[in-house]
Design an enzyme around this catalytic site. Structure first.
Site, short mmCIF file in Angstrom:
data_model
loop_
_atom_site.label_atom_id
_atom_site.label_comp_id
_atom_site.label_asym_id
_atom_site.label_seq_id
_atom_site.Cartn_x
_atom_site.Cartn_y
_atom_site.Cartn_z
N GLY A 240 47.56 -0.46 -19.63
CA GLY A 240 48.96 -0.19 -19.35
C GLY A 240 49.08 1.08 -18.52
N SER A 241 50.22 1.74 -18.65
CA SER A 241 50.48 2.91 -17.82
C SER A 241 49.69 4.12 -18.32
CB SER A 241 51.98 3.23 -17.87
OG SER A 241 52.34 3.53 -19.21
N THR A 242 49.47 5.05 -17.42
CA THR A 242 48.79 6.30 -17.79
C THR A 242 49.63 7.08 -18.80
OG1 THR A 242 47.55 6.39 -15.73
CG2 THR A 242 47.93 8.49 -16.82
N ARG A 243 50.95 7.02 -18.64
CA ARG A 243 51.82 7.74 -19.58
C ARG A 243 51.57 7.28 -21.00
NH1 ARG A 243 56.45 6.72 -22.17
NH2 ARG A 243 56.68 4.66 -21.21
N GLY A 245 49.04 5.42 -22.04
CA GLY A 245 47.61 5.54 -22.35
C GLY A 245 47.27 6.89 -22.96
N CYS A 298 47.20 -3.23 -10.86
CA CYS A 298 46.78 -1.84 -11.03
C CYS A 298 45.87 -1.40 -9.89
CB CYS A 298 46.06 -1.68 -12.36
SG CYS A 298 44.73 -2.87 -12.56
N GLU A 397 52.48 5.62 -8.83
CA GLU A 397 52.27 4.17 -8.83
C GLU A 397 53.63 3.48 -8.81
OE1 GLU A 397 50.72 2.46 -12.49
OE2 GLU A 397 49.36 1.23 -11.31
P1 NAD Z 1 53.20 0.17 -20.28
O1 NAD Z 1 52.29 1.33 -20.51
O2 NAD Z 1 54.65 0.44 -20.21
O3 NAD Z 1 53.01 -0.91 -21.43
C1 NAD Z 1 51.76 -1.47 -21.71
C2 NAD Z 1 51.74 -1.95 -23.14
O4 NAD Z 1 51.89 -0.81 -23.98
C3 NAD Z 1 52.88 -2.91 -23.49
O5 NAD Z 1 52.42 -3.88 -24.38
C4 NAD Z 1 53.88 -1.99 -24.18
O6 NAD Z 1 54.72 -2.66 -25.11
C5 NAD Z 1 52.95 -1.04 -24.90
N1 NAD Z 1 53.55 0.25 -25.24
C6 NAD Z 1 54.56 0.88 -24.60
N2 NAD Z 1 54.87 2.02 -25.26
C7 NAD Z 1 54.01 2.11 -26.31
C8 NAD Z 1 53.83 3.05 -27.35
N3 NAD Z 1 54.60 4.15 -27.46
N4 NAD Z 1 52.86 2.83 -28.25
C9 NAD Z 1 52.05 1.74 -28.16
N5 NAD Z 1 52.20 0.79 -27.21
C10 NAD Z 1 53.17 0.98 -26.29
O7 NAD Z 1 52.66 -0.55 -18.97
P2 NAD Z 1 53.25 -1.85 -18.28
O8 NAD Z 1 54.48 -1.46 -17.54
O9 NAD Z 1 53.31 -2.96 -19.25
O10 NAD Z 1 52.07 -2.21 -17.26
C11 NAD Z 1 51.94 -1.61 -16.05
C12 NAD Z 1 50.85 -0.56 -16.09
O11 NAD Z 1 49.62 -1.15 -16.50
C13 NAD Z 1 50.58 0.01 -14.72
O12 NAD Z 1 50.46 1.40 -14.82
C14 NAD Z 1 49.25 -0.62 -14.33
O13 NAD Z 1 48.50 0.12 -13.41
C15 NAD Z 1 48.57 -0.72 -15.63
N6 NAD Z 1 47.47 -1.69 -15.58
C16 NAD Z 1 46.19 -1.22 -15.56
C17 NAD Z 1 45.12 -2.11 -15.47
C18 NAD Z 1 43.70 -1.62 -15.45
O14 NAD Z 1 42.80 -2.43 -15.69
N7 NAD Z 1 43.44 -0.36 -15.16
C19 NAD Z 1 45.38 -3.48 -15.42
C20 NAD Z 1 46.69 -3.92 -15.45
C21 NAD Z 1 47.74 -3.01 -15.53
#
Ligand code: NAD
Length: 497
Positions: A240-243, A245, A298, A397
């Site tokens: 997911g997002s770096t934030r 993560g 990503c 991003e």
């Molecule tokens: P996101 O971080 O908003 O959400 C990702 C997941 O985390 C979702 O299931 C969401 O419900 C969950 N989440 C959100 N807040 C949370 C919290 N406080 N605690 C636990 N879980 C939480 O990201 P997104 O908008 O779903 O996806 C886009 C991001 O994913 C982009 O930054 C993209 O670059 C990244 N991404 C990275 C890869 C990689 O392999 N590096 C692959 C695909 C996507």
């Protein structure tokens, strides 16, 4: 062309309930949320809004399944056979899964089936096939010892994935985790939960025992955080997002120091030198890769660095390709650009386009919302020229169909600019000079460097990033490192000979 709602074929009977211990399960408090299609704004179904109590239930179930050894204690060759059946189940339901994915997150149906379904099945098959071919080790100890270095499943693996490739992102994690013998609790994105729920049912149909693979849909703070904070989850694997993560690593530390693996954002540079071996191929890759999946990838090469002497020729060819990527009905088999996942993300992309204009970049293609009459979420393929590395659109991003074009004149400065990012997921280099190709590839701080191509890929190679693009690698045999503990068993040998 419009996203004509009448073109939607008969819909599968969506079931948005969680899958826990082999059963479809409503949230314990009965809460649900609407699953809305970005294709035309229709509500597809209601989905269990899981929270702490549901996560506790799923984790307890996964722990019981793990401790029972029904799966974790199975011979690797037996797990292999079931994983292969699981992959077969996915392919047998390819049309249904592709239609669900397209309606749920907006990607063109031709890619939902040709890329997402196939890649997910291939990934599950590959890890199944690998697991009975990986040997453990014996250390080169003194003769008085026999030290076995073995790998054991970590136990209960929590998995949290995003919405851009819902099945593939899930498969990259569940496949090595399950093949290694772990039990899994998966939380899909609230924006695209439906195919993950079907994957759990198909796993059961293939013979993965109940409780081994559970899916808890819900919002991040409500279902994701309880999983990352859980004291009985041994490993959390997040994409997911770096934030978010960064929060996952904090939650791992705040709780039981569970292993935390994160695949995060990117702002990948793609560097085209004047001696690029094939300009047309470089243009097609640069444009095709940023607009594939509506730019919601990503690893999308969102910062395009073109050597000044060929920049005008390059841009002319790139602009000629733009019409091919105009968004259209994702259910039409010829569509190459579909809908953005939801209104929040669409508004975010449009906000970044506004920032690009206000910070002085030149909008040379797109820039607007499209197909507004459909009720869906569509953005035109967009290109900015005259971008500099300090502009917001070159640093952050966007996760949408927006390409930033920058020009350069010397190798050292373009490498410095390419590396001047908090991210380090992927990069591209185009040159006929083998020395320059190797030198620049080595100097780029990225998990993958593409040379004279972009986006060619295979399950056999690791995927992940340097810097704030995350910790750990998906895909390849390296992924087993995330879901296994290394154990040493030192046996004393008091030999008379
Ligand atoms: P996101 O971080 O908003 O959400 C990702 C997941 O985390 C979702 O299931 C969401 O419900 C969950 N989440 C959100 N807040 C949370 C919290 N406080 N605690 C636990 N879980 C939480 O990201 P997104 O908008 O779903 O996806 C886009 C991001 O994913 C982009 O930054 C993209 O670059 C990244 N991404 C990275 C890869 C990689 O392999 N590096 C692959 C695909 C996507």
């Amino acid at each position: 062309m419009t996203a004509d709602a009448s073109a939607i074929p008969p819909l599968p009977a969506f079931d948005g309930r969680a899958v826990i211990n082999g059963h479809r399960t409503a949230a314990i408090d009965g809460q649900t949320f609407d699953c809305i299609s970005p294709v035309d704004g229709r509500v597809l179904t209601s989905v269990s809004r899981c929270g702490q109590a549901d996560v506790d239930h799923a984790v307890a179930t996964a722990r019981a399944a793990f401790d029972s050894r029904r799966w974790s204690g199975m011979a690797p060759a037996a797990r292999k056979r079931i994983m292969i059946k699981f992959a077969d189940q996915i392919l047998a339901h390819a049309d249904e899964l592709a239609l669900t994915e397209t309606l749920d997150m907006g990607k063109p149906i031709q890619y939902a089936k040709g890329v997402d379904v196939n890649s997910a099945a291939n990934c599950i098959r590959w890890y199944g096939e690998a697991v009975d071919k990986v040997y453990d080790e014996i250390a080169p100890t003194p003769r008085t010892g026999l030290a076995l270095i073995t790998r054991e499943p970590v136990g209960v693996v929590g998995i949290i994935v995003p919405w851009n490739y819902p099945m593939i992102m899930a498969a990259w994690k569940i496949a090595p985790a399950l093949a290694a013998g772990n039990s899994v609790v998966l939380k899909p994105s609230e924006k695209s939960p439906l195919t993950a729920l079907r994957l759990a049912e198909l796993a059961l149909a293939a013979g993965i025992p109940p409780g081994v693979f559970n899916v808890v849909p819900g919002y991040g703070p409500e279902a994701g955080s309880p999983l990352a904070l859980h004291m009985d989850v041994d490993c959390i694997a997040f994409t997911g997002s770096t934030r978010v993560g960064k929060q996952i690593h904090v939650m791992a530390g705040q709780s039981n120091l569970k292993r935390a693996w994160t695949e995060l954002g990117g702002k990948s540079p793609n560097i085209v030198f004047a001696d690029c071996p094939n300009l047309d191929k470089a243009v097609a890759a640069a444009v095709g890769s940023i607009f594939f999946n509506q730019g919601e990838s990503c690893n999308a090469p969102s910062r395009l660095f073109v050597e000044e002497s060929i920049k005008d020729a390059f841009l002319e060819k790139a602009l000629a390709m733009v019409p091919k990527f105009q968004p259209a009905n994702p259910l039409d088999k010829s569509t190459v650009m579909g809908a953005i996942v939801d209104k929040v993300q669409m508004d975010n992309v449009l906000r970044y386009i506004g920032l690009g204009e206000s910070e002085g970049a030149t909008l040379v293609a797109g820039g607007k919302q499209a197909l507004t009459e459909t009720g869906g979420c569509y953005v035109q393929p967009t290109i900015f020229d005259g971008v500099t590395n300090h502009m917001t659109i070159a640093r952050e991003e966007i996760f949408g169909p927006v390409l930033s074009v920058l020009s350069f004149t010397d190798t050292a400065s373009v490498v410095e600019q390419a590396n001047a990012s908090i991210y380090g997921l992927q990069a591209g280099v185009w040159t006929s000079d083998i020395n320059k190709a190797h030198g620049v590839a080595r100097a780029l701080r990225a998990g993958t460097v593409h040379v004279n191509q972009y986006d060619e890929d295979d399950i056999t190679v690791p995927f992940g990033g340097f810097k704030q693009s995350g910790v750990g690698r998906d895909k390849s045999l390296h992924a087993f490192d995330k879901y296994t503990e290394v154990k040493t068993t030192w046996i004393r040998i008091d030999s008379p000979v």
